[in-house]
Motif scaffolding. Structure first.
Motif: not given
Length: 386
Positions: A239-244, A246-250
């Motif tokens: 989930l943290d990777r998906v949020l990354g 979405l935020r463009g930080t991954a």
């Protein structure tokens, strides 16, 4: 999905448009008007003997022509109409000037370029009226007004063509942005489904099994609870990777995928988790190292097919085959469950499989297997060597 080169090129603004944006609009409007004003004043004062007592009117008309030239972009049709009237009065009441028509010509271009798709079409009638009014009563060959009319109409058409071209480019950029947004939404939906949905489905199955076994086999229930905890921890990381994303930080790979997305090397771990949840999986792999995109696609296909078998088919056993044929890689998952129900329609997972295969120019099929159960088959063509 990352933007293709063709899509990205459609989003680049024309070089001339970027350069012109460096010049302030008031300066771009005022500079030609000022040059024309000086030229007209020099010409008018040079013809003072011929103009005589009409000099105040001539100077007033020069001011109007200058003002029209300066306002040509903010109010193109009104400015052109004002310039046409001033030029006509000058020709009929003062004396024709060799400089003043250029101010009107600049307005004709602006009427086509900045008038808008609807109002710009008032330009040609105004051109005709202006040419007729300018040459009315003058003893000139007919070829003169006809030639002037042709030039003025051509300049207006040149301005209109530029406006049309820029409008089409703007529409194309809007379409490209809409396509990119749709592709990005689909990609994020696939990521959420694949990264999080699988873990949550697995946790639900494990929790149900633990609930049923807690009275009869507490040790087995304890093992299942430990596995649920481990799966939940992994799901939080996913989930943290998906949020990354979405935020463009991954971190991303060259094809836009997250750099931590698993491939078929992680399939043994996946089959182990499935076995702990009650689905025995036989894994058969006979391929050379796959290209990164195919490697990730194959893993996601197997993951989704096994999750569906565990969650929906009531299967106890599944077979996974990943083999290289002469010109393609075959990914096949078959289970011994109940098979597709009547009127079956693919859900998000199977749709995501088809989308992933299509991105790699492959094909995806699903339905009743030859021996019953549910079958998912994806064929990915071998990438050409470059």
């Amino acid at each position: 999905m990352p933007p293709t080169a063709a899509t990205a090129s459609r989003l680049r603004l024309p070089v001339l448009a970027r350069v012109s944006g460096l010049v302030p609009a008031p300066l771009a409007d005022a500079a030609p008007a000022a040059v024309l004003c000086v030229a007209m004043l020099v010409e008018r004062f040079g013809a003072a003997a011929r103009i005589g007592g009409r000099m105040p009117l001539a100077l007033a008309l020069t001011v109007l022509l200058t003002a029209a030239a300066a306002a040509r972009r903010r109010a193109p049709l009104a400015a052109y109409l004002l310039a046409t009237l001033a030029l006509t009065v000058e020709a009929q009441a003062v004396a024709p000037s060799p400089i003043s028509p250029y101010a009107n010509l600049l307005g004709a271009y602006a009427a086509g370029r900045y008038g808008g798709r609807g109002r710009a079409w008032w330009g040609p009638p105004l051109v005709v009226v202006g040419v007729v009014g300018y040459f009315a009563g003058q003893d000139v060959e007919v070829v003169m007004p006809v030639g002037v009319l042709a030039v003025w109409l051509a300049v207006w058409a040149f301005g209109w063509a530029g406006a049309y071209r820029l409008a089409e480019q703007a529409a194309e950029r809007r379409r490209a942005r809409a396509e990119l947004l749709a592709e990005e939404r689909s990609r994020i939906a696939r990521e959420v489904h694949d990264l999080v949905g699988h873990s949550l489905n697995l946790m639900l199955v494990q929790a149900g099994a633990a609930r049923r076994l807690i009275d009869r086999t507490p040790e087995r229930s304890r093992d299942l609870l430990v596995e649920i905890e481990r799966t939940g921890t992994e799901a939080l990381g996913e989930l943290d990777r998906v949020l990354g994303l979405l935020r463009g930080t991954a971190p991303r790979l060259r094809d836009g995928a997250p750099d931590s997305e698993p491939g078929i090397a992680e399939l043994p771990r996946l089959t182990e988790r499935m076995a702990q949840a009650g689905l025995a999986v036989a894994l058969h792999r006979d391929t050379p190292p796959l290209p990164p995109e195919q490697d990730r696609c194959a893993y996601r296909v197997v993951q989704e097919a096994l999750t569906n078998a565990l969650r929906h088919s009531g299967a106890g056993h599944a077979t996974v085959r990943i083999v290289r044929r002469a010109d393609a890689t075959l990914v096949e998952v078959a289970d011994d469950g109940s098979g597709p129900p009547p009127g079956h329609r693919p859900g998000r997972g199977l749709t995501g499989i088809a989308e992933r295969a299509a991105r790699l120019n492959g094909t995806a099929q699903h339905g009743l297997g030859p021996n019953g159960g549910f079958l998912v088959r994806v064929v990915l063509p071998v990438a050409e060597e470059r």
